[in-house]
Design a protein around this motif. Structure first.
Motif, mmCIF file in Angstrom:
data_model
loop_
_atom_site.group_PDB
_atom_site.id
_atom_site.type_symbol
_atom_site.label_atom_id
_atom_site.label_comp_id
_atom_site.label_asym_id
_atom_site.label_seq_id
_atom_site.Cartn_x
_atom_site.Cartn_y
_atom_site.Cartn_z
ATOM 1 N N THR A 1 -18.153 -22.450 39.913
ATOM 2 C CA THR A 1 -16.585 -22.344 39.966
ATOM 3 C C THR A 1 -15.714 -22.129 38.575
ATOM 4 O O THR A 1 -16.564 -23.128 37.337
ATOM 5 C CB THR A 1 -15.618 -23.435 40.263
ATOM 6 N N THR A 2 -14.830 -21.050 37.847
ATOM 7 C CA THR A 2 -14.752 -21.759 36.632
ATOM 8 C C THR A 2 -13.305 -21.062 36.188
ATOM 9 O O THR A 2 -12.532 -20.498 36.983
ATOM 10 C CB THR A 2 -15.177 -19.729 35.588
ATOM 11 N N THR A 3 -12.848 -21.420 35.308
ATOM 12 C CA THR A 3 -11.570 -22.063 34.468
ATOM 13 C C THR A 3 -11.637 -21.549 32.799
ATOM 14 O O THR A 3 -12.757 -21.207 32.635
ATOM 15 C CB THR A 3 -10.741 -23.210 34.867
ATOM 16 N N TYR A 4 -9.958 -20.540 32.649
ATOM 17 C CA TYR A 4 -9.984 -20.351 30.811
ATOM 18 C C TYR A 4 -8.790 -20.868 30.762
ATOM 19 O O TYR A 4 -8.014 -21.121 31.323
ATOM 20 C CB TYR A 4 -10.100 -18.982 31.367
ATOM 21 N N ALA A 5 -8.755 -21.128 29.581
ATOM 22 C CA ALA A 5 -7.472 -20.953 27.998
ATOM 23 C C ALA A 5 -6.730 -20.236 28.919
ATOM 24 O O ALA A 5 -7.058 -18.629 28.547
ATOM 25 C CB ALA A 5 -7.679 -21.580 27.149
ATOM 26 N N ASP A 6 -5.530 -20.055 28.118
ATOM 27 C CA ASP A 6 -4.698 -19.180 28.477
ATOM 28 C C ASP A 6 -4.945 -17.963 27.519
ATOM 29 O O ASP A 6 -5.057 -16.864 27.805
ATOM 30 C CB ASP A 6 -3.272 -19.314 28.602
ATOM 31 N N SER A 7 -5.124 -18.078 26.566
ATOM 32 C CA SER A 7 -5.582 -17.686 24.664
ATOM 33 C C SER A 7 -6.659 -17.153 25.175
ATOM 34 O O SER A 7 -6.710 -15.745 24.346
ATOM 35 C CB SER A 7 -5.407 -18.583 24.149
ATOM 36 N N VAL A 8 -7.710 -16.837 26.149
ATOM 37 C CA VAL A 8 -8.798 -16.162 26.226
ATOM 38 C C VAL A 8 -8.868 -15.473 27.465
ATOM 39 O O VAL A 8 -9.831 -14.602 27.723
ATOM 40 C CB VAL A 8 -10.403 -17.186 26.022
ATOM 41 N N GLY A 9 -8.059 -15.931 28.359
ATOM 42 C CA GLY A 9 -8.036 -15.262 30.164
ATOM 43 C C GLY A 9 -7.939 -13.633 29.569
ATOM 44 O O GLY A 9 -7.880 -13.117 29.219
ATOM 45 N N GLY A 10 -8.710 -13.313 30.146
ATOM 46 C CA GLY A 10 -9.946 -11.238 30.410
ATOM 47 C C GLY A 10 -10.793 -10.832 29.474
ATOM 48 O O GLY A 10 -10.918 -9.939 29.416
ATOM 49 N N ARG A 11 -10.969 -11.657 27.957
ATOM 50 C CA ARG A 11 -11.579 -11.877 27.001
ATOM 51 C C ARG A 11 -12.777 -12.221 26.799
ATOM 52 O O ARG A 11 -13.651 -11.836 26.223
ATOM 53 C CB ARG A 11 -10.532 -12.157 25.631
ATOM 54 N N PHE A 12 -12.799 -13.795 27.837
ATOM 55 C CA PHE A 12 -14.009 -14.341 27.860
ATOM 56 C C PHE A 12 -14.598 -15.132 28.927
ATOM 57 O O PHE A 12 -13.489 -14.531 29.813
ATOM 58 C CB PHE A 12 -13.629 -15.895 26.905
ATOM 59 N N ALA A 13 -15.806 -14.704 29.278
ATOM 60 C CA ALA A 13 -16.155 -14.725 30.753
ATOM 61 C C ALA A 13 -17.372 -15.990 30.387
ATOM 62 O O ALA A 13 -18.433 -15.935 29.325
ATOM 63 C CB ALA A 13 -16.922 -13.866 30.961
ATOM 64 N N ILE A 14 -17.054 -16.881 31.065
ATOM 65 C CA ILE A 14 -18.311 -18.687 30.870
ATOM 66 C C ILE A 14 -19.269 -17.547 32.787
ATOM 67 O O ILE A 14 -18.361 -17.748 33.608
ATOM 68 C CB ILE A 14 -17.400 -19.560 31.028
ATOM 69 N N SER A 15 -20.317 -17.460 31.924
ATOM 70 C CA SER A 15 -21.470 -17.805 33.458
ATOM 71 C C SER A 15 -22.794 -18.713 33.040
ATOM 72 O O SER A 15 -22.991 -19.518 32.089
ATOM 73 C CB SER A 15 -21.581 -16.087 33.372
ATOM 74 N N GLN A 16 -23.367 -18.854 34.139
ATOM 75 C CA GLN A 16 -24.574 -19.147 34.481
ATOM 76 C C GLN A 16 -25.965 -18.417 34.277
ATOM 77 O O GLN A 16 -25.703 -17.409 35.583
ATOM 78 C CB GLN A 16 -24.702 -20.588 34.705
#
Length: 125
Positions: free
Chosen positions: A57-72
């Motif tokens: 499950t992932t969550t993002y700050a509004d400032s980076v949403g759509g540009r950053f992706a977290i994964s494992q």
């Protein structure tokens, strides 16, 4: 003892991409929140993104949403932060952090017990 080691930082021009890695050493229980924070000179350390390992499950700050992706990775021993369309305002020291938890909703730095040493990201215009 848990150790986090970041790598992959560097300097890019605006619009470029970088991928940060956070290698996790030591035992972490099932159900650990791994987050990325960043801190620019003279500013607070701000939350960027989190992933609840091993569930994904992932969550993002509004400032980076759509540009950053977290994964494992499949072994759940490395967490990545893929960054695209980088902007000069993304320039900061990026830190990986981890906290064993049944949830992964916190965006506060003091809720994370384990920290890496940081990786510098510099974006030039």
């Amino acid at each position: 003892q848990v150790q986090l080691v970041e790598s992959g930082g560097g300097s890019v021009q605006a619009g470029g991409s970088l991928r940060l890695s956070c290698a996790i050493f030591g035992y972490i229980p099932t159900g650990t929140c791994v987050g990325w924070f960043r801190q620019a000179p003279g500013k607070d350390r701000d939350w960027v993104a989190s992933i609840h390992s091993p569930f994904g499950t992932t969550t993002y700050a509004d400032s980076v949403g759509g540009r950053f992706a977290i994964s494992q990775d499949n072994a759940k021993t490395t967490v990545y932060l893929q960054m695209i369309s980088l902007k000069p305002e993304d320039t900061a020291m990026y830190y990986c952090a981890a906290e064993p938890s049944n949830s992964c909703n916190s965006r506060r730095r003091w809720d994370f017990r384990y920290w890496g040493q940081g990786a510098q990201v510099t974006v030039s215009s």
